[in-house]
Write a protein that holds these residues in place. Structure first.
Motif, PDB file in Angstrom:
ATOM      1  N   TYR A 124     -76.581  34.474  49.953  1.00  0.00           N
ATOM      2  CA  TYR A 124     -77.717  33.566  50.131  1.00  0.00           C
ATOM      3  C   TYR A 124     -79.001  34.294  49.773  1.00  0.00           C
ATOM      4  N   GLY A 125     -79.958  33.538  49.273  1.00  0.00           N
ATOM      5  CA  GLY A 125     -81.240  34.154  48.911  1.00  0.00           C
ATOM      6  C   GLY A 125     -81.175  34.670  47.484  1.00  0.00           C
ATOM      7  N   PHE A 126     -80.428  35.710  47.283  1.00  0.00           N
ATOM      8  CA  PHE A 126     -80.183  36.262  45.955  1.00  0.00           C
ATOM      9  C   PHE A 126     -78.728  36.723  45.922  1.00  0.00           C
ATOM     10  N   PRO A 127     -78.009  36.419  44.849  1.00  0.00           N
ATOM     11  CA  PRO A 127     -76.616  36.867  44.805  1.00  0.00           C
ATOM     12  C   PRO A 127     -76.521  38.316  44.363  1.00  0.00           C
ATOM     13  N   PHE A 128     -75.529  39.017  44.875  1.00  0.00           N
ATOM     14  CA  PHE A 128     -75.271  40.385  44.449  1.00  0.00           C
ATOM     15  C   PHE A 128     -74.102  40.350  43.478  1.00  0.00           C
ATOM     16  N   ASN A 129     -74.277  40.947  42.318  1.00  0.00           N
ATOM     17  CA  ASN A 129     -73.243  40.928  41.282  1.00  0.00           C
ATOM     18  C   ASN A 129     -72.442  42.227  41.366  1.00  0.00           C
ATOM     19  N   TYR A 130     -71.136  42.131  41.709  1.00  0.00           N
ATOM     20  CA  TYR A 130     -70.324  43.329  41.925  1.00  0.00           C
ATOM     21  C   TYR A 130     -69.931  44.011  40.619  1.00  0.00           C
ATOM     22  N   ARG A 131     -70.213  43.338  39.478  1.00  0.00           N
ATOM     23  CA  ARG A 131     -69.912  43.983  38.201  1.00  0.00           C
ATOM     24  C   ARG A 131     -71.067  44.881  37.761  1.00  0.00           C
ATOM     25  N   THR A 132     -72.276  44.363  37.897  1.00  0.00           N
ATOM     26  CA  THR A 132     -73.434  45.166  37.505  1.00  0.00           C
ATOM     27  C   THR A 132     -73.950  46.011  38.667  1.00  0.00           C
ATOM     28  N   LEU A 133     -73.425  45.736  39.884  1.00  0.00           N
ATOM     29  CA  LEU A 133     -73.897  46.408  41.105  1.00  0.00           C
ATOM     30  C   LEU A 133     -75.414  46.266  41.243  1.00  0.00           C
ATOM     31  N   ALA A 134     -75.873  45.064  40.970  1.00  0.00           N
ATOM     32  CA  ALA A 134     -77.306  44.797  41.098  1.00  0.00           C
ATOM     33  C   ALA A 134     -77.484  43.358  41.516  1.00  0.00           C
ATOM     34  N   VAL A 135     -78.675  43.053  42.026  1.00  0.00           N
ATOM     35  CA  VAL A 135     -79.012  41.666  42.353  1.00  0.00           C
ATOM     36  C   VAL A 135     -79.054  40.879  41.042  1.00  0.00           C
ATOM     37  N   ASP A 136     -78.469  39.713  41.051  1.00  0.00           N
ATOM     38  CA  ASP A 136     -78.435  38.877  39.854  1.00  0.00           C
ATOM     39  C   ASP A 136     -79.528  37.829  39.973  1.00  0.00           C
ATOM     40  N   PHE A 137     -80.630  38.037  39.247  1.00  0.00           N
ATOM     41  CA  PHE A 137     -81.757  37.114  39.364  1.00  0.00           C
ATOM     42  C   PHE A 137     -81.545  35.825  38.594  1.00  0.00           C
ATOM     43  N   THR A 138     -80.521  35.771  37.745  1.00  0.00           N
ATOM     44  CA  THR A 138     -80.357  34.557  36.942  1.00  0.00           C
ATOM     45  C   THR A 138     -79.428  33.549  37.598  1.00  0.00           C
ATOM     46  N   ALA A 139     -78.589  33.988  38.547  1.00  0.00           N
ATOM     47  CA  ALA A 139     -77.638  33.033  39.121  1.00  0.00           C
ATOM     48  C   ALA A 139     -78.308  32.243  40.233  1.00  0.00           C
ATOM     49  N   PRO A 140     -78.051  30.931  40.278  1.00  0.00           N
ATOM     50  CA  PRO A 140     -78.649  30.136  41.362  1.00  0.00           C
ATOM     51  C   PRO A 140     -78.009  30.539  42.683  1.00  0.00           C
ATOM     52  N   CYS A 141     -78.765  30.464  43.743  1.00  0.00           N
ATOM     53  CA  CYS A 141     -78.264  30.918  45.030  1.00  0.00           C
ATOM     54  C   CYS A 141     -78.952  30.114  46.120  1.00  0.00           C
ATOM     55  N   PRO A 142     -78.190  29.558  47.047  1.00  0.00           N
ATOM     56  CA  PRO A 142     -78.840  28.751  48.089  1.00  0.00           C
ATOM     57  C   PRO A 142     -79.640  29.627  49.040  1.00  0.00           C
ATOM     58  N   PRO A 143     -80.646  29.059  49.679  1.00  0.00           N
ATOM     59  CA  PRO A 143     -81.403  29.817  50.673  1.00  0.00           C
ATOM     60  C   PRO A 143     -80.554  30.000  51.928  1.00  0.00           C
ATOM     61  N   LEU A 144     -80.996  30.889  52.820  1.00  0.00           N
ATOM     62  CA  LEU A 144     -80.243  31.113  54.062  1.00  0.00           C
ATOM     63  C   LEU A 144     -80.136  29.803  54.841  1.00  0.00           C
ATOM     64  N   PRO A 145     -78.925  29.445  55.299  1.00  0.00           N
ATOM     65  CA  PRO A 145     -78.805  28.240  56.127  1.00  0.00           C
ATOM     66  C   PRO A 145     -79.589  28.422  57.422  1.00  0.00           C
ATOM     67  N   ALA A 146     -80.000  27.322  58.011  1.00  0.00           N
ATOM     68  CA  ALA A 146     -80.931  27.369  59.141  1.00  0.00           C
ATOM     69  C   ALA A 146     -80.511  28.305  60.284  1.00  0.00           C
ATOM     70  N   PRO A 147     -79.273  28.249  60.779  1.00  0.00           N
ATOM     71  CA  PRO A 147     -78.927  29.177  61.872  1.00  0.00           C
ATOM     72  C   PRO A 147     -79.068  30.635  61.446  1.00  0.00           C
ATOM     73  N   CYS A 148     -78.717  30.933  60.183  1.00  0.00           N
ATOM     74  CA  CYS A 148     -78.819  32.315  59.692  1.00  0.00           C
ATOM     75  C   CYS A 148     -80.278  32.702  59.525  1.00  0.00           C
ATOM     76  N   ALA A 149     -81.096  31.749  59.110  1.00  0.00           N
ATOM     77  CA  ALA A 149     -82.519  32.039  58.966  1.00  0.00           C
ATOM     78  C   ALA A 149     -83.131  32.358  60.320  1.00  0.00           C
ATOM     79  N   ARG A 150     -82.656  31.680  61.355  1.00  0.00           N
ATOM     80  CA  ARG A 150     -83.172  31.983  62.706  1.00  0.00           C
ATOM     81  C   ARG A 150     -82.759  33.379  63.137  1.00  0.00           C
ATOM     82  N   ALA A 151     -81.518  33.737  62.825  1.00  0.00           N
ATOM     83  CA  ALA A 151     -81.082  35.103  63.145  1.00  0.00           C
ATOM     84  C   ALA A 151     -81.930  36.102  62.375  1.00  0.00           C
ATOM     85  N   ALA A 152     -82.212  35.792  61.122  1.00  0.00           N
ATOM     86  CA  ALA A 152     -83.032  36.697  60.310  1.00  0.00           C
ATOM     87  C   ALA A 152     -84.413  36.859  60.914  1.00  0.00           C
TER      88      ALA A 152
END
Lengths: 522, 120
Positions: free
Chosen positions: A79-107
């Motif tokens: 969530y937020g930004f996907p992590f690409n296990y092939r490039t071992l980097a954050v993938d800024f081009t892939a769409p990614c949903p935001p943190l769901p509400a309960p997780c956002a509260r934990a955050a």
């Protein structure tokens, strides 16, 4: 050893009076305690009972309601930004949903623990079934900043920490070859990694069906972990990427500079355009401002008369022989372009990336393209492919290549007369031709997309293969949440919820959040 | 459109580059109003005016800023087109306003390459 300098003692000479052979002690069993207080890993903290049973159930239900990614053996969600296990980097081009509400509260609750205005903008959920684990790793220091939080739900597990790099102790640890620490992570606990625990110790979970804790066997159950992190926007890496490696000086720049005077003769006046590039140019509306990075002989100028183009190339001799009155060009480097940010409707980066010899430099060139584009603007990237057509004379058996280029004898003679400087490696063949070796990094299928995915603010629109080249069309995002962040600063998710949860005191029952959004005193 | 690439110079500090002209050529071209309007979206008029002044071109003197109305005015478009597209600095220099580093222009091509000892 007696009287001889001993390396293990820093060169000192031991005086030995008595020696006997001692059997090495048997290797001790890894000791796992149930309390992290016994585990001296600097920067490691464990907050027990960070969430209540009800909150744990809500978080687990929330995550289980979403789709799991099954690419790896264990299931994950991002969530937020996907992590690409092939490039071992954050993938800024892939769409990614935001943190769901309960997780956002934990955050938000974590933000209090971390303090100093820190907030998580990335979350990865990992499912660990009995027998599943994760190999020892340090969370990417390039992609994420200094605080990492891991919340354990539904099951407990032992996590193993090992010091990365040469251990500070001069002598090996008594209990084995390396220093390892084992920590039990109870259900509903929050593990906080910062400082050395974050940067200098790896963490791992063994792929076992049970753990041994304080002498007793504890079978594993299904555990879901939520890892909260803050993504760093990739800033420029000045110095590293800007310096020209020797292989490029000798086998790219010097070669083009030498063959430039005869460029027009050898290629003729016929214009050889890559089909996809021409298509891209034809699609641009009247009044488009285009930056042609690596314009070379200027062959793309004038294809679409409605486009105002500025060309940039590294080879001044090549620019000179190609200069036409209406073509504005400048001599500069694709890795560090002296053009303003956000001014260009379109950019070309054609036949440039394969002449850059390091990943850093290739990424820097793509970052420059993204920087030059205005939001909504598009760029065409094209580079030589490893996978060549059957009809092609070329065969590549590895990605970093020297490709021969020959200058015909009649031009070689002219060059000698004109005293054109030659690269050191140029070889005069028996035929009288001059042979040059051009350095190329040829791209694998998908490699261009992977490269683009490590750059923020752009997405891939189209990609494919065109006669021996891979190409990608990318678009600069109009994403408001990414605007306004300065170079190298963490990307924020936008407005925070107004809910502020009081962090629990250790051991005390938590004050319950009743689910409505109202402010509390922190 | 150009900015300084001298290491350590921030983006805004390295813009606009100061133009010094030793030799200038003017090649008249047909005015394309649509093109000029679109370009003016990108162009920093204050910087353009400064560059024109450095080349002792008076075409843009009457204008404080380029408004939407002016972009419909033939006279204004013709002047903008001339300054933007017809005037070429053949020999001269571009100077970084923050560091003073001079980038030479020869035969109409600015050389923005940094020397290895300047980089990093």
């Amino acid at each position: 050893l007696d009287g001889a300098p001993c390396e293990a003692l820093g060169g000192a000479r031991p005086h030995i009076r008595h020696a006997e052979l001692v059997q090495p002690p048997p290797r001790a069993e890894p000791v796992c305690t149930s309390s992290h207080a016994d585990v001296p890993v600097p920067g490691l903290s464990l907050l027990e009972s960070f969430v209540s049973a009800e909150e744990e159930a809500a978080l687990a239900a929330c995550v289980d309601a979403q789709a799991w990614d099954e690419t790896l053996t264990r299931r994950v969600q991002h969530y937020g930004f996907p992590f690409n296990y092939r490039t071992l980097a954050v993938d800024f081009t892939a769409p990614c949903p935001p943190l769901p509400a309960p997780c956002a509260r934990a955050a938000a609750a974590l933000a209090h623990v971390a303090g100093g205005g820190w907030e998580a903008n990335q979350m990865t959920a990992n499912e660990y079934l009995p027998g599943q684990g994760i190999s020892a790793h340090v969370d990417s220091l390039r992609c994420f900043d200094e605080d990492v939080f891991i919340l354990s739900l539904l099951g407990e597990v032992v996590m193993t920490f090992a010091e990365v790099g040469p251990p500070r102790a001069a002598l090996p640890a008594a209990d084995g070859e390396e220093m390892r620490r084992h920590v039990l992570l109870p259900r509903r606990s929050l593990l906080w990694l910062r400082g050395e625990a974050r940067t200098s110790w790896s963490h791992a979970i063994s792929s076992r069906k049970s753990d041994k804790v304080d002498g007793r066997i504890v079978p594993r159950r299904r555990r879901v972990s939520l890892t909260f992190r803050r993504v760093l926007r990739p800033g420029p890496t000045p110095g590293v990427a800007w310096r020209t490696p020797e292989v490029e000086r000798e086998h790219v720049h010097a070669v083009y500079d030498s063959i430039a005077p005869h460029w027009n003769h050898t290629r003729g006046r016929r214009k050889v355009w890559w089909h996809k590039v021409k298509q891209f140019l034809d699609s641009l509306p009247v009044g488009t401002l285009l930056a042609d990075v690596g314009s070379g002989d200027g062959k793309y100028f004038g294809i679409n008369p409605g486009v105002a183009a500025v060309g940039l190339d590294r080879s001044l001799p090549l620019l000179r022989v190609s200069k036409e009155p209406s073509h504005e060009t400048l001599c500069g480097d694709a890795v560090h372009v002296p053009l303003r940010s956000g001014a260009f409707d379109a950019v070309l980066l054609v036949a440039v990336l394969h002449h850059l010899s390091t990943l850093d430099r290739r990424a820097a060139a793509v970052r420059e393209v993204a920087r030059l584009l205005r939001p909504g603007g598009r760029a065409m990237l094209q580079a030589w492919a490893l996978e060549q057509d059957e009809g092609s004379k070329r065969r590549f058996d590895g990605q970093d290549q020297f490709v021969a280029w020959r200058l015909q004898r009649q031009y070689v003679e002219q060059q000698a007369q004109q005293r054109v400087p030659q690269p050191h490696h140029a070889v005069l063949e028996e035929s009288g031709d001059m042979r040059y070796e051009r350095y190329c990094h040829v791209f694998q299928e998908g490699e261009l997309e992977d490269l683009v995915s490590t750059v923020a603010h752009v997405r891939v629109v189209e990609g494919g293969y065109d006669k021996g080249n891979w190409y990608v069309v990318l678009e600069k995002l109009e994403d408001e949440r990414l605007q306004g962040a300065g170079e190298g600063m963490p990307v924020t998710m936008g407005e925070r919820e107004s809910v502020v949860l009081r962090p629990p005191r250790r051991g005390a029952p938590r004050d319950e959040a009743d689910g409505t959004e109202r402010e509390r005193e922190s | 459109l150009m900015r300084s690439n001298v290491p350590g110079v921030e983006a805004s500090a390295g813009y606009p580059l100061v133009v010094e002209a030793e030799e200038v050529k003017v090649e008249e071209s047909e005015v394309n109003p649509e093109m000029v309007r679109k370009l003016m979206d990108k162009v920093d008029f204050a910087a353009l005016k400064g560059a024109a002044a450095a080349l002792q071109l008076g075409e843009l003197d009457p204008y404080e800023e380029i408004t939407a109305e002016l972009l419909q005015d033939d006279e204004c478009l013709a002047r903008l087109s001339r300054v933007l597209l017809d005037v070429h600095v053949i020999n001269g220099a571009l100077v970084c306003p923050a560091s003073g580093r001079r980038f030479p222009i020869r035969d109409g091509i600015p050389n923005m390459l940094l020397h290895e000892d300047e980089v990093g």
